[in-house]
Design a protein around this motif. Structure first.
Motif, PDB file in Angstrom:
ATOM      1  N   GLY A   1       0.828  -1.199   0.000  1.00  0.00           N
ATOM      2  CA  GLY A   1       0.000   0.000   0.000  1.00  0.00           C
ATOM      3  C   GLY A   1       0.868   1.256   0.000  1.00  0.00           C
ATOM      4  O   GLY A   1       2.019   1.252  -0.423  1.00  0.00           O
ATOM      5  N   ASP A   2       0.311   2.352   0.479  1.00  0.00           N
ATOM      6  CA  ASP A   2       1.071   3.594   0.615  1.00  0.00           C
ATOM      7  C   ASP A   2       1.673   3.627   2.023  1.00  0.00           C
ATOM      8  O   ASP A   2       1.190   4.323   2.908  1.00  0.00           O
ATOM      9  N   THR A   3       2.733   2.852   2.230  1.00  0.00           N
ATOM     10  CA  THR A   3       3.362   2.731   3.541  1.00  0.00           C
ATOM     11  C   THR A   3       4.856   2.930   3.420  1.00  0.00           C
ATOM     12  O   THR A   3       5.430   2.909   2.324  1.00  0.00           O
ATOM     13  N   ARG A   4       5.502   3.100   4.565  1.00  0.00           N
ATOM     14  CA  ARG A   4       6.962   3.219   4.570  1.00  0.00           C
ATOM     15  C   ARG A   4       7.612   1.943   4.046  1.00  0.00           C
ATOM     16  O   ARG A   4       8.679   1.976   3.445  1.00  0.00           O
ATOM     17  N   ARG A   5       6.939   0.819   4.281  1.00  0.00           N
ATOM     18  CA  ARG A   5       7.493  -0.452   3.821  1.00  0.00           C
ATOM     19  C   ARG A   5       7.636  -0.470   2.311  1.00  0.00           C
ATOM     20  O   ARG A   5       8.555  -1.096   1.768  1.00  0.00           O
ATOM     21  N   ARG A   6       6.747   0.199   1.602  1.00  0.00           N
ATOM     22  CA  ARG A   6       6.839   0.187   0.143  1.00  0.00           C
ATOM     23  C   ARG A   6       8.125   0.832  -0.339  1.00  0.00           C
ATOM     24  O   ARG A   6       8.745   0.377  -1.296  1.00  0.00           O
ATOM     25  N   GLY A   7       8.557   1.899   0.322  1.00  0.00           N
ATOM     26  CA  GLY A   7       9.815   2.527  -0.054  1.00  0.00           C
ATOM     27  C   GLY A   7      10.988   1.567   0.062  1.00  0.00           C
ATOM     28  O   GLY A   7      11.870   1.530  -0.801  1.00  0.00           O
ATOM     29  N   ALA A   8      10.986   0.766   1.135  1.00  0.00           N
ATOM     30  CA  ALA A   8      12.049  -0.222   1.304  1.00  0.00           C
ATOM     31  C   ALA A   8      11.968  -1.292   0.225  1.00  0.00           C
ATOM     32  O   ALA A   8      12.993  -1.759  -0.284  1.00  0.00           O
ATOM     33  N   SER A   9      10.753  -1.693  -0.135  1.00  0.00           N
ATOM     34  CA  SER A   9      10.587  -2.706  -1.185  1.00  0.00           C
ATOM     35  C   SER A   9      11.109  -2.191  -2.518  1.00  0.00           C
ATOM     36  O   SER A   9      11.769  -2.931  -3.271  1.00  0.00           O
ATOM     37  N   LEU A  10      10.823  -0.931  -2.845  1.00  0.00           N
ATOM     38  CA  LEU A  10      11.315  -0.355  -4.090  1.00  0.00           C
ATOM     39  C   LEU A  10      12.835  -0.283  -4.095  1.00  0.00           C
ATOM     40  O   LEU A  10      13.483  -0.552  -5.120  1.00  0.00           O
ATOM     41  N   ALA A  11      13.417   0.055  -2.950  1.00  0.00           N
ATOM     42  CA  ALA A  11      14.876   0.134  -2.860  1.00  0.00           C
ATOM     43  C   ALA A  11      15.508  -1.243  -3.072  1.00  0.00           C
ATOM     44  O   ALA A  11      16.554  -1.365  -3.738  1.00  0.00           O
ATOM     45  N   ARG A  12      14.889  -2.280  -2.524  1.00  0.00           N
ATOM     46  CA  ARG A  12      15.418  -3.628  -2.721  1.00  0.00           C
ATOM     47  C   ARG A  12      15.355  -4.042  -4.186  1.00  0.00           C
ATOM     48  O   ARG A  12      16.266  -4.702  -4.698  1.00  0.00           O
ATOM     49  N   LEU A  13      14.274  -3.664  -4.861  1.00  0.00           N
ATOM     50  CA  LEU A  13      14.167  -3.986  -6.283  1.00  0.00           C
ATOM     51  C   LEU A  13      15.259  -3.281  -7.090  1.00  0.00           C
ATOM     52  O   LEU A  13      15.892  -3.889  -7.962  1.00  0.00           O
ATOM     53  N   LYS A  14      15.497  -2.015  -6.799  1.00  0.00           N
ATOM     54  CA  LYS A  14      16.553  -1.284  -7.499  1.00  0.00           C
ATOM     55  C   LYS A  14      17.901  -1.953  -7.278  1.00  0.00           C
ATOM     56  O   LYS A  14      18.713  -2.078  -8.209  1.00  0.00           O
ATOM     57  N   ALA A  15      18.150  -2.384  -6.034  1.00  0.00           N
ATOM     58  CA  ALA A  15      19.425  -3.038  -5.727  1.00  0.00           C
ATOM     59  C   ALA A  15      19.559  -4.361  -6.474  1.00  0.00           C
ATOM     60  O   ALA A  15      20.644  -4.712  -6.954  1.00  0.00           O
ATOM     61  N   LEU A  16      18.461  -5.094  -6.584  1.00  0.00           N
ATOM     62  CA  LEU A  16      18.487  -6.360  -7.320  1.00  0.00           C
ATOM     63  C   LEU A  16      18.820  -6.121  -8.783  1.00  0.00           C
ATOM     64  O   LEU A  16      19.673  -6.810  -9.362  1.00  0.00           O
TER      65      LEU A  16
ATOM     66  N   LEU B   1      -2.673   4.547   3.420  1.00  0.00           N
ATOM     67  CA  LEU B   1      -3.682   3.614   2.953  1.00  0.00           C
ATOM     68  C   LEU B   1      -3.318   2.179   3.291  1.00  0.00           C
ATOM     69  O   LEU B   1      -2.156   1.803   3.342  1.00  0.00           O
ATOM     70  N   ASP B   2      -4.335   1.355   3.496  1.00  0.00           N
ATOM     71  CA  ASP B   2      -4.134  -0.082   3.534  1.00  0.00           C
ATOM     72  C   ASP B   2      -3.789  -0.544   2.132  1.00  0.00           C
ATOM     73  O   ASP B   2      -4.029   0.160   1.149  1.00  0.00           O
ATOM     74  N   PRO B   3      -3.217  -1.768   1.991  1.00  0.00           N
ATOM     75  CA  PRO B   3      -2.892  -2.239   0.646  1.00  0.00           C
ATOM     76  C   PRO B   3      -4.084  -2.275  -0.300  1.00  0.00           C
ATOM     77  O   PRO B   3      -3.923  -2.111  -1.487  1.00  0.00           O
ATOM     78  N   PHE B   4      -5.305  -2.488   0.220  1.00  0.00           N
ATOM     79  CA  PHE B   4      -6.467  -2.555  -0.659  1.00  0.00           C
ATOM     80  C   PHE B   4      -7.544  -1.608  -0.165  1.00  0.00           C
ATOM     81  O   PHE B   4      -8.504  -2.012   0.474  1.00  0.00           O
ATOM     82  N   PRO B   5      -7.414  -0.307  -0.473  1.00  0.00           N
ATOM     83  CA  PRO B   5      -8.442   0.653  -0.109  1.00  0.00           C
ATOM     84  C   PRO B   5      -9.680   0.452  -0.952  1.00  0.00           C
ATOM     85  O   PRO B   5      -9.646  -0.241  -1.972  1.00  0.00           O
ATOM     86  N   ALA B   6     -10.744   1.089  -0.544  1.00  0.00           N
ATOM     87  CA  ALA B   6     -11.975   1.023  -1.328  1.00  0.00           C
ATOM     88  C   ALA B   6     -11.749   1.643  -2.687  1.00  0.00           C
ATOM     89  O   ALA B   6     -10.950   2.561  -2.847  1.00  0.00           O
ATOM     90  N   GLU B   7     -12.440   1.130  -3.673  1.00  0.00           N
ATOM     91  CA  GLU B   7     -12.338   1.671  -5.030  1.00  0.00           C
ATOM     92  C   GLU B   7     -12.707   3.132  -5.011  1.00  0.00           C
ATOM     93  O   GLU B   7     -13.683   3.544  -4.407  1.00  0.00           O
TER      94      GLU B   7
END
Length: 206
Positions: free
Chosen positions: A82-97, A190-196
């Motif tokens: 979702g729109d969380t701090r964790r997403r930033g870390a996930s994007l950084a890991r992808l860039k590193a990969l 936001l939660d990972p799956f907000p309302a439409e």
């Protein structure tokens, strides 16, 4: 099945339809015709469904499909983080990969954009297939959403999902449970799956 070819074709077919789209579509169709498999048949069916759609009309459909619904975004980490701090870390890991395997994205490209992930999988099959498998919940949820939306792009997702090893989640609810497993304690927004609702504000590949 030629997985790299399926992943490369899917990456191209999920790209934004610009002025080069007619030539790209012809190239993909010609290549797929030389690689018969159930997966390439699904991709070819998508090509047939959109071949007579004017490029500008298809581009508008692309925006409606992927840019105006959080449930159909092409950004894979959104489904789990979702729109969380964790997403930033996930994007950084992808860039590193990507960087570890000698592949750099443009500065304007988010590394979780599905066409980029698929292109990486086509170029680096081992780590790329592991990456796609790790994001299986997102791919399953996107596929279910496109099917519910009656979009021809659903066939592209079906082809990609069929390249993944092991059993798929039984249904959308099972995929959603997988996507929500282990929510970050520090989540904000936001939660990972907000309302439409209205369009999300993330950039997309152009």
């Amino acid at each position: 099945m030629n997985r790299p070819a399926v992943h490369q074709a899917a990456a191209l077919l999920l790209s934004y339809p610009d002025d080069d789209w007619p030539g790209l579509l012809h190239t993909v169709r010609t290549t797929l015709g030389q690689l018969p498999s159930p997966e390439t048949e699904l991709l070819a069916r998508f090509c047939t469904a959109v071949e007579d759609v004017p490029t500008l009309d298809l581009a508008a459909r692309y925006v409606r499909t992927f840019d105006r619904s959080r449930r159909r975004t092409l950004h894979l980490t959104y489904y789990t983080d979702g729109d969380t701090r964790r997403r930033g870390a996930s994007l950084a890991r992808l860039k590193a990969l990507y960087r570890a395997h000698g592949w750099e994205l443009s500065a304007a490209e988010l590394p979780d954009f599905l066409p980029a992930v698929l292109e990486f999988a086509a170029r680096c099959p081992g780590p790329g297939e592991e990456l796609l498998t790790a994001h299986r919940p997102a791919l399953e949820l996107l596929g279910h959403a496109l099917t519910a939306y009656d979009s021809p792009y659903a066939d592209v997702l079906r082809a990609v999902r069929r390249t993944l090893p092991g059993p798929a989640p039984a249904d959308r609810a099972a995929a959603l449970r997988l996507a929500r497993h282990g929510p970050p304690a520090e989540s904000v927004g936001l939660d990972p799956f907000p309302a439409e609702g209205g369009p999300h504000q993330e950039g997309t590949r152009r």
